[in-house]
Motif scaffolding. Sequence first.
Motif, PDB file in Angstrom:
ATOM      1  N   LYS A 113       0.884  -1.175   0.000  1.00  0.00           N
ATOM      2  CA  LYS A 113       0.000   0.000   0.000  1.00  0.00           C
ATOM      3  C   LYS A 113       0.918   1.220   0.000  1.00  0.00           C
ATOM      4  O   LYS A 113       1.411   1.640   1.040  1.00  0.00           O
ATOM      5  N   GLU A 142      -6.674  -3.473  -2.163  1.00  0.00           N
ATOM      6  CA  GLU A 142      -7.909  -2.678  -2.115  1.00  0.00           C
ATOM      7  C   GLU A 142      -8.495  -2.787  -0.705  1.00  0.00           C
ATOM      8  O   GLU A 142      -8.073  -3.629   0.082  1.00  0.00           O
ATOM      9  N   ARG A 143      -9.500  -1.989  -0.456  1.00  0.00           N
ATOM     10  CA  ARG A 143     -10.102  -1.959   0.883  1.00  0.00           C
ATOM     11  C   ARG A 143     -10.534  -3.360   1.353  1.00  0.00           C
ATOM     12  O   ARG A 143     -10.332  -3.733   2.500  1.00  0.00           O
ATOM     13  N   ASP A 161      -6.380  -2.782  10.536  1.00  0.00           N
ATOM     14  CA  ASP A 161      -6.767  -3.480   9.309  1.00  0.00           C
ATOM     15  C   ASP A 161      -5.491  -3.815   8.551  1.00  0.00           C
ATOM     16  O   ASP A 161      -4.782  -2.918   8.105  1.00  0.00           O
ATOM     17  N   TYR A 198      -4.227  -0.387   6.703  1.00  0.00           N
ATOM     18  CA  TYR A 198      -5.099   0.500   5.941  1.00  0.00           C
ATOM     19  C   TYR A 198      -5.038   1.944   6.445  1.00  0.00           C
ATOM     20  O   TYR A 198      -4.836   2.868   5.686  1.00  0.00           O
ATOM     21  N   ASP A 199      -5.224   2.108   7.753  1.00  0.00           N
ATOM     22  CA  ASP A 199      -5.332   3.469   8.290  1.00  0.00           C
ATOM     23  C   ASP A 199      -4.024   3.890   8.948  1.00  0.00           C
ATOM     24  O   ASP A 199      -3.820   3.703  10.137  1.00  0.00           O
TER      25      ASP A 199
END
Lengths: 299, 444
Positions: A113, A142-143, A161, A198-199
Amino acid sequence: MKSLISRRQFMTGLAATAVGSVYLPRMAWSASGSEPVIYVVHGSDPGRMLAAGIGRMGGWAGFVKPRQNVVLKLNAAWASLPEQGGNTSPALVECCIQECLRSGASAVVVPEKSCSNPKDSFERSGIGAAVKRAGGRMYSPERHQFQRVAIPRGVKLKEADVVRDVLEAPCLINMPVAKSHGGSTLTLSMKNWMGSVYDRGYWHAHNLHQCIADFSSFIKPSLIIVDALRILTTGGPQGPGKLAYPNQLIFGTDPVAVDAYAATLFGKQPFDVLHIKLAHDMGVGCGNLQQVRIVRVEA
Amino acid sequence: MLASLRMNHKRMIMRLAIVVIAAVLSMQVIPGLSVAAAWPSASPLLSICAAVAERAVSLVSLVGLPLLVLALLRGRWFCHHMCPTGCLLIWVGRLSRRHSAMRRFPVLGPGLCLVMLGSALAGFPLLLNLDPLVQFNGFFSVWRGADWTWVDGLPALSLIILGLITAIWPHLWCERICPLGALQALLGMAGKTCWHVIGRKPAPQPVPGEAIRAETPDVASPDTLELETKCPRRAGEMDTGRRAFLILVLGAVLGWMLKRMGIHCPGPDGLIRPPGAVAESMLHGLCSRCGSCMRACPEGIIIPDRGIGGPGSLLTPRLDFSERYCNEWCQVCTGVCPTGAIRRLSLEAKRALSIGTARVDRNRCLAWHEAQYCMVCHEFCSYQAVRIVEHNGVNCPEVDEKLCRGCGACQGHCPAGTPRAIVVHARVQAPCYSKEIDNSHLPV
């Protein structure tokens, strides 16, 4: 007069305490109970350096199981050129994937990412092409490819995540590039996991150093190879900035020990970097280089 | 097989093909063809207005040349056979029970065309959005991405309105309002006159009070466009030349006035425009609101203005850095503008161009205010414009305004919540110089 303990009991107790005081702290640092070892390979050709380092660690067979996937977490975060030092060296990546496949891995998956636009990052870093040439598969998750996990020992980071492939990898290799960073002081192996979550914003807003240490208490890579062929000493993590050329690869399984050594390449004491100190204190690994066996290899 | 098809069917297939081709061009499905993406400039009206207003003939404006020549030779041939908007409107028009346009509705086309040309002469073209190719492009260029909001759909409105008008009064637009059709008719007449002058034959005089049908009328077809209707000249009315001249002057005066009224310099709350956009006052006129740049942007950060920049700025492109940012290695939007409202830039020129300036709000910044080890802005800045300042033992960001390009990378990634602690503010676009070159003597 009958004494409380006999001479023999006293002697046995003394011996046990002596042995315990020497070895118990060391056992606490690493799960295997032995002193953490890192291998620092110096050389000019990444392929030969990689072979030398892995050879000292017992060969690829110790990490790569036949017919199983290898997940490689490298650093291709930025749309910068290989010689600028913002990303892992593509030559090293290519050699590593080739070796993994040669050792019987069914596939080498490279989820990343990136921070810059994935297309530009993969292209300009030269890593996208290197992975393709070597026969690996690189993608920008992807998400829906992230899975929420709890971080049981997390102080600030209680859940995250994480890319599913990273969580489910039978063999997980962490291959960061060593460089400076405005927020985390240095980007080394523990910081590199931010490219699998992710975050990232949450980490930055909730004590970045603690979050890095928290996540390292959770994720257990099979192997860590730090690319310190060239290091960005200023202007990191994206660059361009001032470069130094230690021409080293650092191999190990203890992320804190590996990062502690890598920090010295920047002229820093390991505990100058807060997340190394925090991870050490949490017992993620050993950041005290006096307790780490550093094996130097010339390739 | 083809020969056995009835004439109507052949025409139907051809129109369908034209609509599909035009839609494919509008939706920019073919990658890497930026001039093709600027296809609305195939309209001679648009390219003439743009070239006149800019006092320069650009590569894109040459795209209008073939149709200009075609109009000189064949008048409104394009309207019948090739106009994608016209093709669509013919189908829509069949929904109506009426068979012809409102008889009493005045013929506005030539007037609108002259106002557009006149205002372009004054350097501020008006009503470019009335070009049918622009409207078609606007409709098909807005359908993109998953995170689509109603604002993104605004450029589609003009074709929808056109469709509604046509559903009630078929042919009204094509016959009486369309300025592109009127321009072609005028060009056709001019071409014919020239031809006769060269051939030393008397030019055919239009008979007053009669509708002049187009050069290739197809009487058998029910959807023949009735074109070039000329109103009977009543007693005491001005002759056509004088009227045309006065309308042209009216357009020029209007354009000049609106240009003077336009914002010459964006204030602190001005809008951030795509790289290469012309000056704010010019942009309001020159932008045809075709939506091509919004469609082209791979990051989806170009959105139509809802009127934040004043009524003149309505539907013009502005940048939205709330989620994403202007990628350092991209200059796609600068290559698709059909009017040159966004100039073509090389990648190097674009990377050096500053379109805004980021500012840190120290009361919201996690590093300055909460002593967090954040520095995401510093991390993401590709231009080394965020400096590190140590404050209470923590690295804090400070923007070097001379290096900041206003790309918005810092703003979109700032984890301080909404509003962000680092926000890009508008500025007059100007090249930015790196530290190595001393440009202190140049105005910034």
